[in-house]
Write a protein that holds these residues in place. Sequence first.
Motif, mmCIF file in Angstrom:
data_model
loop_
_atom_site.group_PDB
_atom_site.id
_atom_site.type_symbol
_atom_site.label_atom_id
_atom_site.label_comp_id
_atom_site.label_asym_id
_atom_site.label_seq_id
_atom_site.Cartn_x
_atom_site.Cartn_y
_atom_site.Cartn_z
ATOM 1 N N VAL A 72 0.868 -1.183 0.000
ATOM 2 C CA VAL A 72 0.000 0.000 0.000
ATOM 3 C C VAL A 72 0.904 1.233 0.000
ATOM 4 O O VAL A 72 1.808 1.346 0.821
ATOM 5 C CB VAL A 72 -0.910 0.019 1.254
ATOM 6 N N LYS A 73 0.676 2.146 -0.922
ATOM 7 C CA LYS A 73 1.522 3.332 -1.007
ATOM 8 C C LYS A 73 1.292 4.232 0.200
ATOM 9 O O LYS A 73 0.172 4.679 0.451
ATOM 10 C CB LYS A 73 1.225 4.104 -2.293
ATOM 11 N N PRO A 74 2.344 4.529 0.963
ATOM 12 C CA PRO A 74 2.174 5.382 2.146
ATOM 13 C C PRO A 74 2.253 6.862 1.791
ATOM 14 O O PRO A 74 3.127 7.297 1.040
ATOM 15 C CB PRO A 74 3.368 4.980 3.027
ATOM 16 N N ILE A 75 1.328 7.636 2.317
ATOM 17 C CA ILE A 75 1.328 9.090 2.142
ATOM 18 C C ILE A 75 1.449 9.710 3.532
ATOM 19 O O ILE A 75 0.646 9.424 4.420
ATOM 20 C CB ILE A 75 0.055 9.563 1.438
ATOM 21 N N ILE A 76 2.472 10.532 3.703
ATOM 22 C CA ILE A 76 2.751 11.107 5.014
ATOM 23 C C ILE A 76 2.109 12.478 5.122
ATOM 24 O O ILE A 76 2.346 13.363 4.293
ATOM 25 C CB ILE A 76 4.274 11.234 5.247
ATOM 26 N N GLY A 77 1.276 12.651 6.136
ATOM 27 C CA GLY A 77 0.601 13.931 6.305
ATOM 28 C C GLY A 77 0.422 14.308 7.753
ATOM 29 O O GLY A 77 0.890 13.621 8.669
ATOM 30 N N CYS A 78 -0.260 15.409 7.965
ATOM 31 C CA CYS A 78 -0.542 15.912 9.309
ATOM 32 C C CYS A 78 -1.719 16.866 9.222
ATOM 33 O O CYS A 78 -1.836 17.636 8.254
ATOM 34 C CB CYS A 78 0.687 16.635 9.866
ATOM 35 N N GLU A 79 -2.605 16.812 10.202
ATOM 36 C CA GLU A 79 -3.666 17.810 10.301
ATOM 37 C C GLU A 79 -3.206 18.850 11.313
ATOM 38 O O GLU A 79 -3.160 18.587 12.514
ATOM 39 C CB GLU A 79 -5.004 17.186 10.724
ATOM 40 N N VAL A 80 -2.822 20.016 10.811
ATOM 41 C CA VAL A 80 -2.249 21.044 11.673
ATOM 42 C C VAL A 80 -3.333 21.983 12.180
ATOM 43 O O VAL A 80 -4.430 22.060 11.626
ATOM 44 C CB VAL A 80 -1.155 21.844 10.936
ATOM 45 N N TYR A 81 -2.986 22.702 13.257
ATOM 46 C CA TYR A 81 -3.873 23.712 13.820
ATOM 47 C C TYR A 81 -3.381 25.086 13.364
ATOM 48 O O TYR A 81 -2.241 25.466 13.640
ATOM 49 C CB TYR A 81 -3.864 23.650 15.347
ATOM 50 N N VAL A 82 -4.246 25.814 12.679
ATOM 51 C CA VAL A 82 -3.873 27.121 12.132
ATOM 52 C C VAL A 82 -4.519 28.222 12.962
ATOM 53 O O VAL A 82 -5.736 28.249 13.131
ATOM 54 C CB VAL A 82 -4.334 27.261 10.663
ATOM 55 N N THR A 83 -3.684 29.117 13.483
ATOM 56 C CA THR A 83 -4.216 30.268 14.204
ATOM 57 C C THR A 83 -4.334 31.448 13.242
ATOM 58 O O THR A 83 -3.428 31.693 12.439
ATOM 59 C CB THR A 83 -3.330 30.665 15.396
ATOM 60 N N PRO A 84 -5.439 32.193 13.289
ATOM 61 C CA PRO A 84 -5.582 33.361 12.428
ATOM 62 C C PRO A 84 -4.685 34.510 12.887
ATOM 63 O O PRO A 84 -4.465 35.464 12.151
ATOM 64 C CB PRO A 84 -7.066 33.724 12.557
ATOM 65 N N ASP A 85 -4.159 34.403 14.129
ATOM 66 C CA ASP A 85 -3.239 35.399 14.653
ATOM 67 C C ASP A 85 -1.809 34.912 14.444
ATOM 68 O O ASP A 85 -1.565 33.941 13.738
ATOM 69 C CB ASP A 85 -3.509 35.614 16.146
ATOM 70 N N SER A 86 -0.873 35.569 15.070
ATOM 71 C CA SER A 86 0.513 35.110 15.047
ATOM 72 C C SER A 86 0.676 33.885 15.932
ATOM 73 O O SER A 86 0.041 33.772 16.988
ATOM 74 C CB SER A 86 1.437 36.222 15.547
ATOM 75 N N ARG A 87 1.517 32.972 15.521
ATOM 76 C CA ARG A 87 1.813 31.788 16.350
ATOM 77 C C ARG A 87 2.475 32.182 17.658
ATOM 78 O O ARG A 87 2.509 31.388 18.606
ATOM 79 C CB ARG A 87 2.711 30.819 15.578
ATOM 80 N N HIS A 88 3.013 33.373 17.733
ATOM 81 C CA HIS A 88 3.679 33.845 18.941
ATOM 82 C C HIS A 88 2.695 34.454 19.944
ATOM 83 O O HIS A 88 3.064 34.713 21.084
ATOM 84 C CB HIS A 88 4.749 34.891 18.586
ATOM 85 N N SER A 89 1.455 34.680 19.520
ATOM 86 C CA SER A 89 0.465 35.313 20.384
ATOM 87 C C SER A 89 0.053 34.372 21.514
ATOM 88 O O SER A 89 -0.114 33.163 21.313
ATOM 89 C CB SER A 89 -0.768 35.716 19.570
ATOM 90 N N ARG A 90 -0.116 34.920 22.708
ATOM 91 C CA ARG A 90 -0.585 34.152 23.864
ATOM 92 C C ARG A 90 -1.801 34.855 24.458
ATOM 93 O O ARG A 90 -1.825 35.275 25.607
ATOM 94 C CB ARG A 90 0.521 34.031 24.924
ATOM 95 N N ALA A 91 -2.821 35.015 23.637
ATOM 96 C CA ALA A 91 -4.043 35.694 24.072
ATOM 97 C C ALA A 91 -4.772 34.843 25.105
ATOM 98 O O ALA A 91 -4.573 33.634 25.195
ATOM 99 C CB ALA A 91 -4.939 35.974 22.876
ATOM 100 N N ILE A 92 -5.664 35.473 25.865
ATOM 101 C CA ILE A 92 -6.418 34.756 26.900
ATOM 102 C C ILE A 92 -7.586 34.016 26.272
ATOM 103 O O ILE A 92 -8.727 34.436 26.270
ATOM 104 C CB ILE A 92 -6.937 35.725 27.985
#
Length: 336
Positions: A64-84
């Motif tokens: 079976v042909k393996p396909i490597i993937g990932c379901e990522v979490y996308v933030t609409p803000d900056s990845r550096h943001s630490r909002a409450i």
Amino acid sequence: MSDKRVPFAHLHVHTEYSLLDGAIRLKDLVSYASEIGLPALAITDHGVMYGAPEFYQYATKAGVKPIIGCEVYVTPDSRHSRAIRKDSHLYHLVLLARTNDGYRNLSKLVTRSFTEGYYYKPRVDLELLSEYAEGLIALSACVSGEVPKRALVEGMDASEKALRTYLDIFGPENFYLELQDHGLPEQATANKALVELARRNKVGLVATNDAHYLRKEDKDAHDALLCIQTNSVITEDDRFGFSSDQFYLKTYEEMQQLFKEVPEALSSTLEIAERCDVTFEFGTIYLPDYEVPEGETLDSYLRKLCYEGARRRYGEIRDDVRKRLDYELSVIKDMG
């Protein structure tokens, strides 16, 4: 093993490495995929790629042909943001490695989602996606993906705007609108919007089933797993759970019946599978040659970096705690 391969590949699958969310063991996954005649198969665990080497070995051995993937979490803000806030504003996005360079880019993207973007979940932002888009194919994900979510909540204009952003990042040939049907009303509404967007923007459609357990009868076991994740019990009425028993690895015939009105969404799965060609080489150890500043050894410099990182992280945690306390005090004040 099936003697005949079917013209369909599952491209959205959560395994045991989607911790306390996926209930599919890799060996069982590949064995069953071969049994139902799948020529190719992807794994797309939430935010991680831990299962990739093991999956690759099982799949290639089974033909079976393996396909490597990932379901990522996308933030609409900056990845550096630490909002409450926790993860209510995160969008899902499925990424599949098309080439070896794409696999390396996906690995880097996932790594930085932890080292730079982790806040309740490992997060990426549009900046990271743009930096590492080369060699990747993206699918719009479930109804928690940005394109379908905006269609459901904000309307077609907002959804189309989000779509065009992803098309700019990945290229029109590398982005597909994902159709799912687990019998949920919101999916029917989203699918109608996605088909319209696909026609209007000449974007490919792809059918997936967001598998979290292997067979339909595994639903109860998966439900128990979700209870462990959320610290709840099965008898609770208002606990988190999947409101359908359709999140399993369906056969081609089942998928064909669900998406008979859009057969191109089924054929797209093979088109994508044929374009994905990642190879792993085992048996060779690749160790980087680190250069350290003058006067340092490998051990002394590692120790120095660890202490610097600990001090920096302590400062970040202290700032986060201060922000949370300020927020809680403001809520108490508003309550009188």
